[in-house]
Design a protein around this motif. Structure first.
Motif, PDB file in Angstrom:
ATOM      1  N   UNK A  86       0.550  -1.192  -0.132  1.00 34.73           N
ATOM      2  CA  UNK A  86       0.132   0.064  -0.061  1.00 34.73           C
ATOM      3  C   UNK A  86       0.900   1.163  -0.148  1.00 34.73           C
ATOM      4  N   UNK A  87       2.243   1.096  -0.424  1.00 39.77           N
ATOM      5  CA  UNK A  87       2.929   2.285  -0.688  1.00 39.77           C
ATOM      6  C   UNK A  87       3.747   2.261  -2.020  1.00 39.77           C
ATOM      7  N   UNK A  88       3.964   3.231  -2.632  1.00 36.11           N
ATOM      8  CA  UNK A  88       4.434   3.660  -3.830  1.00 36.11           C
ATOM      9  C   UNK A  88       5.293   4.902  -3.992  1.00 36.11           C
ATOM     10  N   UNK A  89       6.264   4.724  -5.051  1.00 33.67           N
ATOM     11  CA  UNK A  89       7.072   5.902  -5.357  1.00 33.67           C
ATOM     12  C   UNK A  89       6.378   7.113  -5.948  1.00 33.67           C
ATOM     13  N   UNK A  90       6.539   8.359  -5.716  1.00 32.90           N
ATOM     14  CA  UNK A  90       5.708   9.419  -6.015  1.00 32.90           C
ATOM     15  C   UNK A  90       6.352  10.111  -7.469  1.00 32.90           C
ATOM     16  N   UNK A  91       7.408   9.758  -7.673  1.00 32.08           N
ATOM     17  CA  UNK A  91       8.137  10.253  -8.935  1.00 32.08           C
ATOM     18  C   UNK A  91       8.698   9.405  -9.894  1.00 32.08           C
ATOM     19  N   UNK A  92       8.506   9.522 -11.068  1.00 32.80           N
ATOM     20  CA  UNK A  92       8.516   8.559 -12.120  1.00 32.80           C
ATOM     21  C   UNK A  92      10.115   8.157 -11.993  1.00 32.80           C
ATOM     22  N   UNK A  93      10.931   9.269 -12.018  1.00 31.61           N
ATOM     23  CA  UNK A  93      12.422   8.945 -12.031  1.00 31.61           C
ATOM     24  C   UNK A  93      12.983   8.374 -10.860  1.00 31.61           C
ATOM     25  N   UNK A  94      12.207   7.813  -9.822  1.00 28.77           N
ATOM     26  CA  UNK A  94      12.745   7.442  -8.642  1.00 28.77           C
ATOM     27  C   UNK A  94      14.039   6.444  -8.712  1.00 28.77           C
ATOM     28  N   UNK A  95      13.986   5.528  -9.664  1.00 28.26           N
ATOM     29  CA  UNK A  95      15.127   4.684  -9.826  1.00 28.26           C
ATOM     30  C   UNK A  95      16.340   5.249 -10.064  1.00 28.26           C
ATOM     31  N   UNK A  96      16.386   6.253 -11.027  1.00 24.44           N
ATOM     32  CA  UNK A  96      17.647   7.172 -11.185  1.00 24.44           C
ATOM     33  C   UNK A  96      18.116   7.659  -9.777  1.00 24.44           C
ATOM     34  N   UNK A  97      17.093   8.234  -9.192  1.00 19.27           N
ATOM     35  CA  UNK A  97      17.380   8.943  -7.846  1.00 19.27           C
ATOM     36  C   UNK A  97      18.225   7.956  -6.846  1.00 19.27           C
ATOM     37  N   UNK A  98      17.519   6.828  -6.722  1.00 24.91           N
ATOM     38  CA  UNK A  98      18.339   5.811  -5.804  1.00 24.91           C
ATOM     39  C   UNK A  98      19.682   5.602  -6.310  1.00 24.91           C
ATOM     40  N   UNK A  99      19.871   4.912  -7.815  1.00 25.31           N
ATOM     41  CA  UNK A  99      21.275   4.753  -8.205  1.00 25.31           C
ATOM     42  C   UNK A  99      22.156   5.927  -8.174  1.00 25.31           C
ATOM     43  N   UNK A 100      21.837   7.163  -8.329  1.00 25.04           N
ATOM     44  CA  UNK A 100      22.588   8.264  -8.247  1.00 25.04           C
ATOM     45  C   UNK A 100      23.106   8.620  -6.741  1.00 25.04           C
ATOM     46  N   UNK A 101      22.139   8.432  -5.747  1.00 23.45           N
ATOM     47  CA  UNK A 101      22.269   8.648  -4.277  1.00 23.45           C
ATOM     48  C   UNK A 101      23.290   7.583  -3.889  1.00 23.45           C
ATOM     49  N   UNK A 102      23.230   6.298  -4.254  1.00 21.01           N
ATOM     50  CA  UNK A 102      24.269   5.259  -3.875  1.00 21.01           C
ATOM     51  C   UNK A 102      25.605   5.608  -4.460  1.00 21.01           C
ATOM     52  N   UNK A 103      25.348   6.300  -5.618  1.00 24.76           N
ATOM     53  CA  UNK A 103      26.872   6.493  -6.131  1.00 24.76           C
ATOM     54  C   UNK A 103      27.577   7.665  -5.507  1.00 24.76           C
ATOM     55  N   UNK A 104      26.737   8.816  -4.833  1.00 25.08           N
ATOM     56  CA  UNK A 104      27.261   9.655  -4.157  1.00 25.08           C
ATOM     57  C   UNK A 104      27.739   9.290  -2.569  1.00 25.08           C
ATOM     58  N   UNK A 105      26.847   8.398  -2.228  1.00 24.87           N
ATOM     59  CA  UNK A 105      27.205   7.937  -0.643  1.00 24.87           C
ATOM     60  C   UNK A 105      27.724   6.251  -1.001  1.00 24.87           C
ATOM     61  N   UNK A 106      29.193   6.180  -1.208  1.00 24.20           N
ATOM     62  CA  UNK A 106      29.517   4.822  -1.362  1.00 24.20           C
ATOM     63  C   UNK A 106      29.397   3.835  -0.158  1.00 24.20           C
ATOM     64  N   UNK A 107      29.184   4.402   1.134  1.00 26.88           N
ATOM     65  CA  UNK A 107      29.313   3.512   2.384  1.00 26.88           C
ATOM     66  C   UNK A 107      27.762   3.355   2.795  1.00 26.88           C
ATOM     67  N   UNK A 108      26.966   3.827   1.949  1.00 18.91           N
ATOM     68  CA  UNK A 108      25.354   3.933   2.128  1.00 18.91           C
ATOM     69  C   UNK A 108      24.996   2.491   2.199  1.00 18.91           C
ATOM     70  N   UNK A 109      24.569   1.687   3.020  1.00 19.35           N
ATOM     71  CA  UNK A 109      23.967   0.316   2.905  1.00 19.35           C
ATOM     72  C   UNK A 109      22.276   0.486   2.724  1.00 19.35           C
ATOM     73  N   UNK A 110      21.867   1.501   3.183  1.00 19.21           N
ATOM     74  CA  UNK A 110      20.283   1.745   3.230  1.00 19.21           C
ATOM     75  C   UNK A 110      20.060   3.339   2.735  1.00 19.21           C
TER      76      UNK A 110
END
Length: 284
Positions: A86-110
């Protein structure tokens, strides 16, 4: 982006709610639905209406946490976005936002999301706020590095619902990994009342938080934290009209204690204390 991310949705007997969520997902991405002992026609609905989604089923009721761990293990992408049915992403480009954020935060697990709902129509934080480190994430919408999740051993097998996010976040922090709150990852949580038992949520979550203390924290921190959790847990339960829930949870915790002691691996005091000092993820 489609080859980098899998959207995972665990579900149990909420066919129509899941249908509405699947219709909201952007096409072209990998989606895995894990049916946790569904008996309401959910599996047939997914096969007939959303053939592009991968379907995995369990005949035995596993519980939300174990279902997610099993689903994550079946993914072959670098990143996973886990959402509730019963939850969902609100933006169509959520996938790119996630991939880019993990790239900027290399130590991020979550990556913790900014959750929007009826009580928080403006979200947990402004979307233009800069990301920052937190000590937890909200289970209705978070992203994770699949390899790191596997290396951490996944969620505890006996944590059926509630508290599993805090527990694994503590273990990740102790390994030098980070949980990053990403305001740009906007998730809407409908919080439908169907199959949502508030008493059970309070009982299970409270009990799991007690278990996490005993499993992971040094004795002196564990004792203080158990007392603090008990006070806050009882106060919250009474406020919600479920004062019996923490009493039952404590009884279950005591019965579970021998197993917990066998699995207990206290983390360094410095890691536990530094984790407690981090900000909590903005409330959902």
């Amino acid at each position: 982006m489609a080859d980098a991310l899998t959207v995972v949705i665990p579900t149990h007997n909420r066919r129509d709610i899941l249908r509405a969520t699947l219709r909201r997902l952007a096409p072209g991405l990998r989606v895995l639905v894990f049916c946790d002992a569904c008996s309401d026609g959910t599996e047939q609905m997914v096969r007939e209406e959303f053939a592009w989604a991968r379907l995995i089923s369990s005949s035995e009721k596993l519980g939300h946490s174990v279902a997610r761990s099993c689903a994550f293990a079946a993914c072959d992408t670098e990143f996973i976005l886990s959402i509730d049915d019963d939850s969902w992403p609100m933006d169509a480009d959520y996938a790119s936002r996630i991939v880019e954020a993990f790239g900027r935060w290399p130590r991020a697990a979550f990556l913790a999301s900014s959750v929007y709902d009826v009580r928080h129509p403006a979200g947990a934080a402004p979307a233009d706020e800069a990301p920052y480190r937190v000590r937890n994430f909200v289970g209705c919408g978070f992203a994770v590095r699949a390899k790191v999740f596997s290396e951490l051993g996944g969620f505890r097998s006996f944590f059926q619902y509630g508290g599993e996010e805090l527990e694994i976040a503590l273990r990740a922090h102790a390994r030098g990994l980070e949980i990053v709150f990403l305001p740009l990852l906007r998730i809407y949580h409908d919080k439908t009342p169907v199959n949502r038992d508030e008493y059970e949520m309070i009982r299970s979550g409270f009990g799991n938080n007690l278990s996490s203390c005993l499993l992971n924290e040094p004795a002196w921190i564990c004792g203080l934290h158990l007392a603090r959790l008990s006070f806050k847990g009882f106060a919250h339960a009474v406020k919600r009209g479920h004062w019996k829930a923490p009493l039952v949870a404590w009884k279950e915790f005591l019965a579970r204690t021998p197993r917990l002691l066998k699995e207990r691996k206290p983390l360094p005091s410095s890691a536990v204390l530094s984790w407690h000092r981090l900000k909590s993820c903005p409330p959902a």
